[in-house]
Design an enzyme around this catalytic site. Structure first.
Site, short mmCIF file in Angstrom:
data_model
loop_
_atom_site.label_atom_id
_atom_site.label_comp_id
_atom_site.label_asym_id
_atom_site.label_seq_id
_atom_site.Cartn_x
_atom_site.Cartn_y
_atom_site.Cartn_z
N HIS A 1 0.67 -1.29 -0.03
CA HIS A 1 0.00 0.05 0.06
C HIS A 1 0.95 1.17 0.00
O HIS A 1 1.14 1.99 0.93
CB HIS A 1 -0.84 0.16 1.45
CG HIS A 1 -1.79 -1.09 1.38
ND1 HIS A 1 -1.42 -2.40 1.65
CD2 HIS A 1 -3.15 -0.95 1.25
CE1 HIS A 1 -2.41 -3.28 1.60
NE2 HIS A 1 -3.55 -2.31 1.53
N ASP B 1 0.55 -1.89 4.78
CA ASP B 1 0.39 -0.61 5.46
C ASP B 1 -1.22 -0.09 4.93
O ASP B 1 -1.43 0.92 4.38
CB ASP B 1 1.53 0.58 5.05
CG ASP B 1 0.84 1.78 5.88
OD1 ASP B 1 0.08 1.70 6.78
OD2 ASP B 1 1.57 2.76 5.65
C1 LIG Z 1 -1.77 4.46 4.88
S1 LIG Z 1 -1.63 4.51 3.07
C2 LIG Z 1 -0.10 4.20 2.49
C3 LIG Z 1 1.22 5.07 3.19
C4 LIG Z 1 2.40 4.54 2.64
N1 LIG Z 1 2.55 3.30 3.06
C5 LIG Z 1 3.46 5.38 3.49
O1 LIG Z 1 3.89 4.77 4.63
O2 LIG Z 1 3.97 6.37 3.00
C6 LIG Z 1 -2.62 3.36 2.41
C7 LIG Z 1 -2.50 3.36 0.82
O3 LIG Z 1 -3.07 2.27 0.36
C8 LIG Z 1 -3.98 2.49 -0.90
N2 LIG Z 1 -4.70 1.42 -1.03
C9 LIG Z 1 -5.98 1.24 -0.38
N3 LIG Z 1 -6.39 -0.02 -0.78
C10 LIG Z 1 -5.53 -0.64 -1.44
C11 LIG Z 1 -5.43 -1.87 -1.95
N4 LIG Z 1 -6.33 -2.90 -1.75
N5 LIG Z 1 -4.51 -2.26 -2.89
C12 LIG Z 1 -3.55 -1.22 -3.03
N6 LIG Z 1 -3.50 -0.08 -2.50
C13 LIG Z 1 -4.58 0.22 -1.67
C14 LIG Z 1 -4.52 3.94 -0.53
O4 LIG Z 1 -4.86 4.41 -1.88
C15 LIG Z 1 -3.33 4.49 0.13
O5 LIG Z 1 -2.57 5.31 -0.60
#
Ligand SMILES: C[S@@+](CC[C@H](N)C(=O)[O-])C[C@H]1O[C@@H](n2cnc3c(N)ncnc32)[C@H](O)[C@@H]1O
Length: 272
Positions: free
Chosen positions: A41, A155
């Site tokens: 994520h 995440d």
């Molecule tokens: C908490 S943020 C990530 C922050 C990043 N890991 C950081 O620490 O900088 C979660 C991200 O996951 C994405 N997301 C949500 N559901 C997802 C999925 N099923 N698969 C991939 N990405 C997803 C969202 O768009 C968001 O950008």
């Protein structure tokens, strides 16, 4: 897909997750063999804290903006990277900054706008692949890596009530595909009961060698607030438990926390 990390970038939870992430990547670099990292994520990779939407929530004021000038030794690797990288770095940018020439990073991001930004950011770096792909599906599709050693950061946004169960299932799937990998999964702590439920699933899953590092702003008594957060780590590298605790202690002091119940703990969930 309502969650946008830009509203929360640089908050206390990012500081906790990213300080531990930097330690975990540095630990992988103790061996000369290349590593593979999967950021399931990934978000957009960098955040301008002076611009909207971060400036609207001001969450970074209680996070990285309080810490930036802190000199505590356990936070030096993380804070020096943040200072060097300029815009607040998200998880894939921190990993990128630490990669050696043969290390590889795969990032997944489902949001259409965010994946476009991430692709632009990493276009010059052939060692990084960006996938417009569901994280949970990628744990099957992208594991195990050719490198045989590496880190999987999970995440999730925790938008859905069943996200703890989804995370536990994702860990079981990922671990079944890549048993030697280090897995780091972030989770929110609003109330104790949801976390206990999650850890009970992990405990009975058959996965071995699991620890949690948790950081609380206050006792988690009001479930409407983000009272803290945790990072569950499978196959923690040597000395993780001691060093994670030192990082969390430095974080508590650097953030100037003093509410009852605040601070960090590191606990073993499953033995080796
Ligand atoms: C908490 S943020 C990530 C922050 C990043 N890991 C950081 O620490 O900088 C979660 C991200 O996951 C994405 N997301 C949500 N559901 C997802 C999925 N099923 N698969 C991939 N990405 C997803 C969202 O768009 C968001 O950008």
């Amino acid at each position: 897909m309502n969650y946008r990390h830009a509203f929360h970038a640089g908050n206390f939870a990012d500081c906790m997750k990213h300080a531990l992430l930097v330690w975990l990547v540095e630990a992988l670099k103790r061996k000369p063999a290349p590593f593979f990292a999967l950021d399931t994520h990934a978000g957009v990779g960098q955040y301008d804290l002076d611009a909207l939407p971060a400036s609207r929530t001001q969450e970074a004021r209680e996070g990285i903006l309080r810490l930036l000038h802190c000199q505590a030794e356990p936070l030096v690797p993380y804070l020096s990277l943040v200072r060097r990288l300029g815009l607040y770095p998200g998880s894939p940018s921190l990993i990128e900054a630490l990669m050696r020439p043969d290390d590889r990073l795969a990032c997944c991001e489902l949001h259409n706008d965010d994946v476009r930004d991430l692709r632009l950011l990493f276009a010059p770096n052939a060692a990084i692949s960006v996938h417009h792909r569901d994280a949970w599906e990628a744990l099957r599709g992208l594991l195990p890596p050719r490198q045989k050693r590496g880190l999987v950061l999970i995440d999730p946004p925790f938008e859905e009530p069943e996200e703890f169960a989804t995370l536990a299932a994702g860990l079981q799937l990922g671990h079944s595909r890549f048993r030697t990998g280090v897995f780091a999964a972030w989770y929110p702590i609003k109330q104790r009961a949801r976390v206990r439920y999650f850890l009970d699933i992990v405990r009975t899953s058959g996965i071995r060698d699991v620890v949690t590092a948790e950081f609380l702003l206050r006792e988690p008594l009001d479930p409407s607030r983000l009272n803290g957060c945790g990072l569950l780590v499978i196959n923690p590298p040597f000395r993780f438990e001691d060093e994670a605790l030192a990082i969390l202690d430095a974080l508590r002091d650097g953030l100037g926390l003093d509410e009852p119940g605040c601070g960090g703990t590191v606990a073993r969930v499953c033995d080796e």
